[in-house]
Motif scaffolding. Structure first.
Motif, PDB file in Angstrom:
ATOM      1  N   ALA A   1       0.866  -1.184   0.081  1.00  0.00           N
ATOM      2  CA  ALA A   1      -0.163  -0.086  -0.021  1.00  0.00           C
ATOM      3  C   ALA A   1       0.792   1.446  -0.077  1.00  0.00           C
ATOM      4  O   ALA A   1       2.091   0.999   0.406  1.00  0.00           O
ATOM      5  CB  ALA A   1      -0.855   0.098   1.244  1.00  0.00           C
ATOM      6  N   PRO A   2       0.500   2.263  -0.585  1.00  0.00           N
ATOM      7  CA  PRO A   2      -1.111   2.705  -1.054  1.00  0.00           C
ATOM      8  C   PRO A   2      -1.190   1.748  -2.239  1.00  0.00           C
ATOM      9  O   PRO A   2      -0.090   1.246  -3.049  1.00  0.00           O
ATOM     10  CB  PRO A   2      -0.945   4.096  -1.180  1.00  0.00           C
ATOM     11  CG  PRO A   2       0.404   4.383  -1.381  1.00  0.00           C
ATOM     12  CD  PRO A   2       1.200   3.475  -0.602  1.00  0.00           C
ATOM     13  N   GLU A   3      -2.591   1.633  -2.650  1.00  0.00           N
ATOM     14  CA  GLU A   3      -2.682   0.611  -4.011  1.00  0.00           C
ATOM     15  C   GLU A   3      -1.967   1.130  -5.009  1.00  0.00           C
ATOM     16  O   GLU A   3      -1.570   0.520  -5.924  1.00  0.00           O
ATOM     17  CB  GLU A   3      -4.317   0.607  -3.968  1.00  0.00           C
ATOM     18  CG  GLU A   3      -4.559  -0.245  -5.162  1.00  0.00           C
ATOM     19  CD  GLU A   3      -6.068  -0.324  -5.378  1.00  0.00           C
ATOM     20  OE1 GLU A   3      -6.836  -1.163  -6.168  1.00  0.00           O
ATOM     21  OE2 GLU A   3      -6.775   0.310  -4.522  1.00  0.00           O
ATOM     22  N   HIS A   4      -1.828   2.495  -5.459  1.00  0.00           N
ATOM     23  CA  HIS A   4      -1.361   2.901  -6.514  1.00  0.00           C
ATOM     24  C   HIS A   4       0.065   2.852  -6.801  1.00  0.00           C
ATOM     25  O   HIS A   4       0.832   2.757  -7.751  1.00  0.00           O
ATOM     26  CB  HIS A   4      -1.589   4.409  -6.717  1.00  0.00           C
ATOM     27  CG  HIS A   4      -1.045   5.588  -5.859  1.00  0.00           C
ATOM     28  ND1 HIS A   4      -1.642   5.579  -4.718  1.00  0.00           N
ATOM     29  CD2 HIS A   4       0.061   6.074  -6.161  1.00  0.00           C
ATOM     30  CE1 HIS A   4      -0.838   6.511  -3.985  1.00  0.00           C
ATOM     31  NE2 HIS A   4       0.399   6.733  -4.853  1.00  0.00           N
ATOM     32  N   GLU A   5       0.800   2.376  -5.464  1.00  0.00           N
ATOM     33  CA  GLU A   5       2.049   2.017  -5.625  1.00  0.00           C
ATOM     34  C   GLU A   5       2.443   0.421  -5.360  1.00  0.00           C
ATOM     35  O   GLU A   5       3.718   0.141  -5.141  1.00  0.00           O
ATOM     36  CB  GLU A   5       2.877   2.893  -4.233  1.00  0.00           C
ATOM     37  CG  GLU A   5       2.820   4.444  -4.195  1.00  0.00           C
ATOM     38  CD  GLU A   5       3.919   5.036  -5.128  1.00  0.00           C
ATOM     39  OE1 GLU A   5       4.515   4.386  -5.642  1.00  0.00           O
ATOM     40  OE2 GLU A   5       3.885   6.119  -5.183  1.00  0.00           O
ATOM     41  N   ALA A   6       1.524  -0.413  -5.446  1.00  0.00           N
ATOM     42  CA  ALA A   6       1.752  -1.600  -5.426  1.00  0.00           C
ATOM     43  C   ALA A   6       2.847  -2.055  -6.614  1.00  0.00           C
ATOM     44  O   ALA A   6       2.703  -1.808  -7.677  1.00  0.00           O
ATOM     45  CB  ALA A   6       0.259  -2.755  -5.791  1.00  0.00           C
ATOM     46  N   GLY A   7       3.715  -3.076  -5.932  1.00  0.00           N
ATOM     47  CA  GLY A   7       4.540  -3.730  -6.711  1.00  0.00           C
ATOM     48  C   GLY A   7       5.657  -4.210  -5.769  1.00  0.00           C
ATOM     49  O   GLY A   7       5.326  -4.683  -4.885  1.00  0.00           O
ATOM     50  N   TYR A   8       7.144  -3.735  -6.090  1.00  0.00           N
ATOM     51  CA  TYR A   8       7.982  -4.064  -5.308  1.00  0.00           C
ATOM     52  C   TYR A   8       9.186  -3.211  -5.246  1.00  0.00           C
ATOM     53  O   TYR A   8       9.193  -2.320  -6.292  1.00  0.00           O
ATOM     54  CB  TYR A   8       8.608  -5.589  -5.559  1.00  0.00           C
ATOM     55  CG  TYR A   8       9.462  -5.903  -6.765  1.00  0.00           C
ATOM     56  CD1 TYR A   8      10.791  -5.376  -6.804  1.00  0.00           C
ATOM     57  CD2 TYR A   8       8.737  -6.517  -7.914  1.00  0.00           C
ATOM     58  CE1 TYR A   8      11.354  -5.669  -7.947  1.00  0.00           C
ATOM     59  CE2 TYR A   8       9.759  -6.705  -9.041  1.00  0.00           C
ATOM     60  CZ  TYR A   8      11.087  -6.289  -8.837  1.00  0.00           C
ATOM     61  OH  TYR A   8      11.980  -6.423 -10.048  1.00  0.00           O
ATOM     62  N   ALA A   9       9.944  -3.323  -4.187  1.00  0.00           N
ATOM     63  CA  ALA A   9      10.977  -2.472  -4.159  1.00  0.00           C
ATOM     64  C   ALA A   9      12.377  -3.170  -3.802  1.00  0.00           C
ATOM     65  O   ALA A   9      12.138  -4.062  -2.833  1.00  0.00           O
ATOM     66  CB  ALA A   9      10.995  -1.233  -3.186  1.00  0.00           C
ATOM     67  N   SER A  10      13.447  -3.134  -4.433  1.00  0.00           N
ATOM     68  CA  SER A  10      14.571  -3.778  -4.451  1.00  0.00           C
ATOM     69  C   SER A  10      15.959  -3.138  -4.143  1.00  0.00           C
ATOM     70  O   SER A  10      15.953  -2.348  -5.089  1.00  0.00           O
ATOM     71  CB  SER A  10      14.782  -4.845  -5.442  1.00  0.00           C
ATOM     72  OG  SER A  10      15.879  -5.859  -5.253  1.00  0.00           O
ATOM     73  N   PHE A  11      16.597  -3.723  -3.198  1.00  0.00           N
ATOM     74  CA  PHE A  11      17.929  -2.811  -3.011  1.00  0.00           C
ATOM     75  C   PHE A  11      18.908  -3.725  -3.541  1.00  0.00           C
ATOM     76  O   PHE A  11      19.096  -4.829  -3.086  1.00  0.00           O
ATOM     77  CB  PHE A  11      18.222  -2.562  -1.520  1.00  0.00           C
ATOM     78  CG  PHE A  11      17.184  -1.338  -1.069  1.00  0.00           C
ATOM     79  CD1 PHE A  11      17.480   0.032  -0.935  1.00  0.00           C
ATOM     80  CD2 PHE A  11      15.916  -1.771  -0.438  1.00  0.00           C
ATOM     81  CE1 PHE A  11      16.627   0.948  -0.421  1.00  0.00           C
ATOM     82  CE2 PHE A  11      15.169  -0.929  -0.110  1.00  0.00           C
ATOM     83  CZ  PHE A  11      15.610   0.442   0.121  1.00  0.00           C
ATOM     84  N   ILE A  12      19.786  -3.253  -4.292  1.00  0.00           N
ATOM     85  CA  ILE A  12      20.886  -4.324  -5.061  1.00  0.00           C
ATOM     86  C   ILE A  12      22.204  -3.313  -4.649  1.00  0.00           C
ATOM     87  O   ILE A  12      22.402  -2.065  -5.082  1.00  0.00           O
ATOM     88  CB  ILE A  12      20.763  -4.110  -6.571  1.00  0.00           C
ATOM     89  CG1 ILE A  12      19.299  -4.859  -6.650  1.00  0.00           C
ATOM     90  CG2 ILE A  12      21.717  -4.723  -7.104  1.00  0.00           C
ATOM     91  CD1 ILE A  12      18.741  -4.630  -8.189  1.00  0.00           C
ATOM     92  N   PRO A  13      23.086  -3.907  -4.285  1.00  0.00           N
ATOM     93  CA  PRO A  13      24.511  -3.522  -3.651  1.00  0.00           C
ATOM     94  C   PRO A  13      25.265  -3.221  -5.158  1.00  0.00           C
ATOM     95  O   PRO A  13      25.113  -4.027  -6.114  1.00  0.00           O
ATOM     96  CB  PRO A  13      25.192  -4.442  -3.114  1.00  0.00           C
ATOM     97  CG  PRO A  13      24.563  -5.549  -3.124  1.00  0.00           C
ATOM     98  CD  PRO A  13      23.218  -5.237  -3.650  1.00  0.00           C
ATOM     99  N   THR A  14      26.107  -2.165  -5.257  1.00  0.00           N
ATOM    100  CA  THR A  14      27.001  -1.631  -6.336  1.00  0.00           C
ATOM    101  C   THR A  14      28.128  -1.917  -6.246  1.00  0.00           C
ATOM    102  O   THR A  14      28.575  -2.223  -4.810  1.00  0.00           O
ATOM    103  CB  THR A  14      26.809  -0.095  -6.976  1.00  0.00           C
ATOM    104  OG1 THR A  14      27.300   0.615  -5.695  1.00  0.00           O
ATOM    105  CG2 THR A  14      25.213   0.268  -6.856  1.00  0.00           C
TER     106      THR A  14
END
Length: 376
Positions: free
Chosen positions: A202-215
């Motif tokens: 949530a919120p609904e319009h932000e649904a998805g995923y967030a991924s942290f990837i080291p550089t």
């Protein structure tokens, strides 16, 4: 200077042409004055035209003492069946080869090539496109910015992805997909990363995923994708250079971005990218083999093959061709995988879905401090 070579276009009209000097054989080189008067000619082996990326001795003698010592290929000309010539500007030049991209939408300079009627319009177009041809992006453009276009296949049984990648790369090198070749000097990449993924609820319009990837330098890249279900086209955004420690990932998403998230088990991703260019349009696509395995349970793994639009190597606007080319590529790739018994149908099954399924079967894999109610 005009050097006659065998036709090098993979298709006609091509958008990209790669010339490899050592396969040209003997070439007739002619020195011309403005207006077309010939001052000399010589047969030169293709490999001796520009060894070490500077003019060879025969070419220098033919050009004469007044010619610049840095004489380099300006353009590749392709004669059109109905008259005139398509011109391709040189954008990469090496001792082994050179890459040219088409600058003409319609043939120019009707008449014998040695009449040089094509030269003025070609030079004028080259000047108009100089920023696109010479800037730091080196003629690359990206259509559909902020959107990922992708087909996916689950590979079951899972092959050795290194061998599978090499076999696919060799198939493209051998011309099994007409009109497509491995991308010039960028045909293969290796990625090996850890991912800390959060399900955005949530919120609904932000649904998805967030991924942290080291550089490999400093910090992490935050990769966001928006969707309520896995689809072909998805909104995507990358935020590089975040100096955040892993124990602050969840806080950053909830406090800084206002998201309600659930932490997923961290996983390792190994991906081999075969990068494939359409020689007709200049669009470049990635054919990826990747394997994701949970850090806490390496035996739980997902192996996929993905087809994704990457960028375009062209100064001509042909974005409308991307979707049709992806359909054609997907048809070829699906058959290629099915013939090897790895996959029968494409799917939009994602890492997010894989992780959800993993923790549904193994709740102990969900970080204990974050089990239960989403945070935010």
């Amino acid at each position: 200077m005009l050097v006659g070579v065998p036709p090098q276009e993979v298709c006609r009209p091509a958008t990209s042409v790669v010339v490899r000097w050592d396969v040209l054989g003997l070439c007739m080189a002619r020195a011309l004055r403005p207006g077309g008067a010939q001052t000399g000619s010589a047969w030169i082996d293709g490999g001796e035209l520009s060894p070490d990326a500077i003019p060879g001795p025969i070419l220098r003698r033919l050009a004469g003492a007044e010619a610049a010592p840095s004489l380099v290929p300006l353009c590749y000309l392709a004669e059109h069946p109905d008259g005139g010539y398509h011109a391709y500007a040189q954008v990469r030049f090496h001792p082994e080869d050179a890459c040219f991209v088409r600058t003409t939408r319609a043939p120019v300079g009707h008449g014998p090539v040695e009449g040089l009627h094509w030269l003025a319009p070609v030079l004028a177009t080259h000047a108009e496109l100089s920023m696109a041809l010479d800037n730091h992006l080196r003629y690359f453009r990206r259509h559909f910015e902020g959107t990922e276009l992708e087909y996916k296949y689950i590979l079951d049984p899972a092959p050795d992805i290194w061998v599978a990648s090499m076999e696919l790369l060799n198939a493209l090198r051998d011309g099994e997909l007409a009109g497509f070749q491995p991308e010039y000097r960028e045909e293969f990449e290796v990625h090996h990363t850890e991912n800390h993924l959060f399900d955005v609820i949530a919120p609904e319009h932000e649904a998805g995923y967030a991924s942290f990837i080291p550089t490999v330098t400093t910090g992490h890249v935050l990769k966001r994708k928006w969707f309520t279900k896995d689809t072909f086209a998805r909104r995507e955004e990358l935020t590089p250079g975040l100096d955040i420690s892993p124990d602050r990932f969840e806080a950053h998403l909830s406090e800084e971005l206002g998201l309600h998230v659930r932490a997923m088990p961290p996983f390792r991703r190994v991906r081999y990218d075969v990068q494939c260019a359409s020689m007709r349009t200049g669009h470049i696509y990635g054919l990826f083999f990747d394997r994701c395995s949970l850090l806490a349970a390496p035996e739980i793994a997902l192996t996929q093959c993905e087809l994704e639009y990457l960028r375009s190597r062209s100064v001509l606007d042909q974005d409308h061709e991307v979707l049709s080319e992806m359909e054609r590529l997907n048809g070829w790739l699906g058959t290629y995988l099915a013939n090897r018994g790895w996959a029968k149908n494409h799917t939009f099954y994602s890492k997010r879905t894989f992780l959800r399924d993993a923790i549904a079967a193994r709740p102990d894999l969900l970080p204990s401090s974050r089990a239960g109610t989403p945070t935010g």
